[in-house]
Write an enzyme that holds these catalytic residues in place. Structure first.
Site, PDB file in Angstrom:
ATOM      1  N   HIS A   1      -1.367   1.354   7.462  1.00  0.00           N
ATOM      2  CA  HIS A   1      -1.998   1.082   5.974  1.00  0.00           C
ATOM      3  C   HIS A   1      -1.551   2.646   5.516  1.00  0.00           C
ATOM      4  O   HIS A   1      -1.421   3.449   6.200  1.00  0.00           O
ATOM      5  CB  HIS A   1      -3.270   0.643   5.914  1.00  0.00           C
ATOM      6  CG  HIS A   1      -3.839   0.388   4.577  1.00  0.00           C
ATOM      7  ND1 HIS A   1      -3.296  -0.230   3.883  1.00  0.00           N
ATOM      8  CD2 HIS A   1      -5.195   1.009   4.277  1.00  0.00           C
ATOM      9  CE1 HIS A   1      -4.018  -0.338   2.821  1.00  0.00           C
ATOM     10  NE2 HIS A   1      -5.278   0.367   2.960  1.00  0.00           N
TER      11      HIS A   1
ATOM     12  N   CYS B   1       0.958  -1.068   0.058  1.00  0.00           N
ATOM     13  CA  CYS B   1      -0.228  -0.190   0.030  1.00  0.00           C
ATOM     14  C   CYS B   1       0.817   1.203   0.293  1.00  0.00           C
ATOM     15  O   CYS B   1       0.522   2.198  -0.414  1.00  0.00           O
ATOM     16  CB  CYS B   1      -1.045   0.019   1.181  1.00  0.00           C
ATOM     17  SG  CYS B   1      -0.169  -0.229   2.784  1.00  0.00           S
TER      18      CYS B   1
END
Length: 369
Positions: free
Chosen positions: A311, A32
């Protein structure tokens, strides 16, 4: 994603920009950090256009010699030439190349998006510079820079000193800082210029980008063991030092230092501080008196409470609409939602989504260059 893609198309309806593509990127296990930065770069339109231009002029090169630049150009070409307006693309070739080239990104551990952006831009510059440097079978008449359209470089006949090459990566992201040191004895000012592709700013609780930039350019006194060697006085002297922006870049990338090493803990800690980043920014700490004006077009957001896990997602402005990219998923968000990513005013908060890397494009009427 089919449903989500059609939902996005329905949301935009007639306002779906002509020729634009909104594609999510598949996650290959903690990639990510890479996806969020790639989306921000894809919607950095001048960079995208020049990369696609590079691709069309070097199609044969891609087959012969794969590198991060050709893989990135290939990925951007893949996205922009899709028949569908929305969907998901797997940036497999790019990620494989990245891992092959740099062992830092090889593991499945949580990586730093800013470290990746920095590595990528410097790597692209290196590749372009190597391509432009004279080869053994050097043509005597045409300069290699003309072929690559990377801006002027003067190669002297005797082969010695030449101007540093200005690539299209530099033209987008590079600015110049000037480091001014004033001797407090003779008052001589020594200025040293240095280039930058992004600015890393220290942050404070309940602050703003403007105040962080002011702190970045604040005057620091050099004394005691930090004294400055003044060439005019020929000795160590007390001095004042400050950093100013001499040449603001076309694309201003600001990295907020959210990860700080805490001595007592012996580890890094994430600073969830609330730092307001405006949609329109005026750079006032420049050498010229006139302010350089910028408009925010992308934000890479770190989600999570610590530096070693979490994330990354990105917010992108495209054709006056704000979009939220979370790996495979893409959705429209309201402009007012951008402020929910400023950070937390309290030390412990349930909101862990914080702006980490900001991308601003210079507004033409604010241009002084």
């Amino acid at each position: 994603m089919g449903a989500a893609g059609s939902k996005l198309e329905k949301a935009l309806g007639d306002q779906f920009p002509e020729g634009e593509r909104y594609f999510g990127l598949e996650n290959f296990g903690n990639t990510c950090y890479c996806n969020s930065v790639l989306q921000a770069l894809y919607f950095c339109v001048p960079f995208r256009e020049q990369l696609l231009d590079y691709y069309s002029n070097n199609k044969s090169l891609a087959d012969a010699d794969e590198n991060l630049l050709t893989c990135l150009a290939d990925l951007f070409m893949q996205i922009s030439s899709q028949k569908k307006k929305t969907g998901v693309i797997a940036p497999k070739r790019f990620v494989q190349r990245l891992k092959k080239q740099n062992e830092i990104f090889r593991s499945y551990m949580h990586q730093d998006a800013h470290e990746f952006l920095n590595y990528l831009l410097n790597e692209l510059v290196d590749i372009l510079e190597k391509e432009a440097s004279p080869t053994k079978s050097d043509q005597e008449t045409s300069s290699p820079t003309e072929k690559n359209a990377n801006g002027p470089t003067s190669v002297h006949d005797n082969g010695d000193k030449k101007e540093p090459l200005v690539t299209w990566v530099h033209k987008n992201f590079q600015g110049i800082l000037t480091n001014e040191t004033k001797c407090l004895r003779c008052e001589t000012v020594t200025a040293r210029d240095e280039t930058f592709l992004d600015l890393s700013l220290d942050i404070e609780q309940n602050s703003s980008i403007t105040s962080c930039l002011k702190n970045f350019s604040s005057t620091e006194t050099l004394n005691a063991e930090d004294k400055f060697f003044c060439d005019k006085c020929c000795s160590l002297q007390e001095a004042q030092k400050r950093m100013k922006i001499k040449k603001p870049p076309h694309i201003l990338v600001i990295h907020l230092k959210r990860f700080k090493y805490i001595e007592q803990l012996g580890r890094y800690k994430k600073l969830s501080y609330r730092v307001v980043f405006p949609l329109e920014l005026k750079l006032s700490n420049t050498v010229e008196d006139a302010d350089a004006e910028y408009s925010l077009f992308a934000v890479v957001v770190h989600v999570g409470s610590g530096p070693n896990h979490g994330h990354y997602v990105s917010l992108v402005k495209s054709h006056n609409h704000w979009l939220f990219f979370d790996d495979e998923n893409v959705e429209m968000i309201d402009e007012s939602a951008v402020q929910t990513f400023f950070g937390s005013a309290q030390e412990y908060s349930s909101n862990t989504d914080h702006g980490y890397i900001l991308f601003y494009e210079r507004v033409p009427n604010g241009s002084t260059s």
